[in-house]
Scaffold this motif. Sequence first.
Motif, PDB file in Angstrom:
ATOM      1  N   UNK A   1       6.447   4.793   4.837  1.00  0.00           N
ATOM      2  CA  UNK A   1       5.492   5.555   4.044  1.00  0.00           C
ATOM      3  C   UNK A   1       6.250   6.309   2.963  1.00  0.00           C
ATOM      4  N   UNK A   2       5.679   6.381   1.763  1.00  0.00           N
ATOM      5  CA  UNK A   2       6.323   7.073   0.652  1.00  0.00           C
ATOM      6  C   UNK A   2       5.394   8.161   0.132  1.00  0.00           C
ATOM      7  N   UNK A   3       5.938   9.307  -0.267  1.00  0.00           N
ATOM      8  CA  UNK A   3       5.097  10.390  -0.775  1.00  0.00           C
ATOM      9  C   UNK A   3       4.550  10.064  -2.163  1.00  0.00           C
TER      10      UNK A   3
ATOM     11  N   UNK B   1      -3.689   5.196   2.452  1.00  0.00           N
ATOM     12  CA  UNK B   1      -3.275   6.473   1.861  1.00  0.00           C
ATOM     13  C   UNK B   1      -3.589   7.572   2.860  1.00  0.00           C
ATOM     14  N   UNK B   2      -2.551   8.297   3.274  1.00  0.00           N
ATOM     15  CA  UNK B   2      -2.695   9.348   4.274  1.00  0.00           C
ATOM     16  C   UNK B   2      -2.522  10.709   3.616  1.00  0.00           C
ATOM     17  N   UNK B   3      -3.329  11.668   4.041  1.00  0.00           N
ATOM     18  CA  UNK B   3      -3.216  13.040   3.553  1.00  0.00           C
ATOM     19  C   UNK B   3      -3.100  13.979   4.741  1.00  0.00           C
ATOM     20  N   UNK B   4      -2.242  14.976   4.605  1.00  0.00           N
ATOM     21  CA  UNK B   4      -2.011  15.959   5.668  1.00  0.00           C
ATOM     22  C   UNK B   4      -2.062  17.347   5.049  1.00  0.00           C
TER      23      UNK B   4
ATOM     24  N   UNK C   1       1.575   6.997   0.855  1.00  0.00           N
ATOM     25  CA  UNK C   1       1.057   5.641   0.944  1.00  0.00           C
ATOM     26  C   UNK C   1       1.880   4.861   1.961  1.00  0.00           C
ATOM     27  N   UNK C   2       1.216   4.163   2.860  1.00  0.00           N
ATOM     28  CA  UNK C   2       1.872   3.366   3.894  1.00  0.00           C
ATOM     29  C   UNK C   2       2.309   2.035   3.294  1.00  0.00           C
TER      30      UNK C   2
END
Length: 469
Positions: free
Chosen positions: A157-159, A273-276, A289-290
Amino acid sequence: MTTGIISYGAYVPRARLRSETVREALGTGRAGRTRAVAGCDEDTTTMAVEAARRALRELPADSVGAVSFSSAHPVYAAKTNATAVHAALSLPAHARAVDRCGPERSALGALLDGFAGSGTHLVALADTVVGPAGGADEIGGGDGAAAFVLGGAAPVAVPLGTGAATAEFLDRWNAPGETFARTWEERFGQEAYTRLGAASVARALEDAGLAPSEVTSWAVTGLSERAARQLGRSTGLGDVRTDDLTSVIGRVGSAHAGILLADMLDRARPGDVLALTLLADGADTLVLRVTEAITAHRRRETTAAQIAAGDDQLAYATFLTWKGLLERPAPRRPEPARISAPASLREARWKYGFTGARCDACATRHMPPQRVCLRCGASGRMKDEPLADVAGTLATYTVDHLAYSPAPPVIGVVIDFDGGGRFACELTDADPEAVAIGDRVQMTFRRIGEADGIVNYFWKARPLSEEAS
């Protein structure tokens, strides 16, 4: 080269405390919740090691150039805790080990800052949460850890973007030396965190160049549950919000955001697309993004599997004893002696890294390591043999009700390791009534005693999980 998450791991302790158990004892408390509980031989250091072992399982230890450890409840205040994590993982001496300790935002800050660095960086987050009997922290808190290896080589995963919103306001605090944290009225925090959280999400999405509809999965956690719920409506991300896991493991303080991220990665597919978002003394949001690399990097011991494997039969009195909140009579046996600092330094590869030796002449494995082979007598022919990740089989065992322990009885076992070597140690995380010869076990880094404020760490065996076998 973009720095991303190369690997990751989470650790959730086996023991669970049900809120109904607390209600039965106190007659009050919130129902329907379960918290993860670190065992009497676990602390933030040991849990960080276990999470990091999962993150490094498929990576060479000598590839790590730095270690950052973050916790709101470190074992030592005047000693670097990250060095014990470094030693237990058998990392190279040139790898820097530093603490980034503090409340929840410090932990996520350590991860975010890691993306801006160079080289390969291990970030380990661990915490244990306690509170007054029957209070929100006792019932709603939890224990656990997460670890992330950051670097530029084949990231999973990259920011894409980050967003921060900071304000000084009094919501949760405690002074040095105080046992429990205190909080302000909940509606005050709800209003402040909702505003700050919405601002951090908007900034992160703008930094990533994305619309809310492009986010696949969003996790939000923090000091205000009400604000976290309300935030979904104000950000447009409510439809993709994931379970925050607080009902099954509690809110794990500094480690909770990391555990949520690990759980999202466990479930993610390439291109997601992951958000935390973390709400703590302000707000921070991370968007990633994975990549395709996730398909070849699935964890054997997922966060969900560890949660499902929990034992929820922990008694309330046992929980209080493990947390040091209930003093019970000690066995009439000598207490543990203080460890020797010079001996610990000399034997660090064995004591912390569980590194034995194998004779180059006859291939006999020695535990602990020897200079002269006990089988063929060859001298100076030994090679290091890492054993922490080698499984074994119980050859015999005994249940000792008299040995000094905060959680009697002590289960002493003799293990035959795969590939050779026999070793005697303690078995933890096991039911004495269910232990049997032939059981499969794995090693785990634990506390074995404390004296004069010095914690003595070594390795114990625990039942081999199906996911790790």
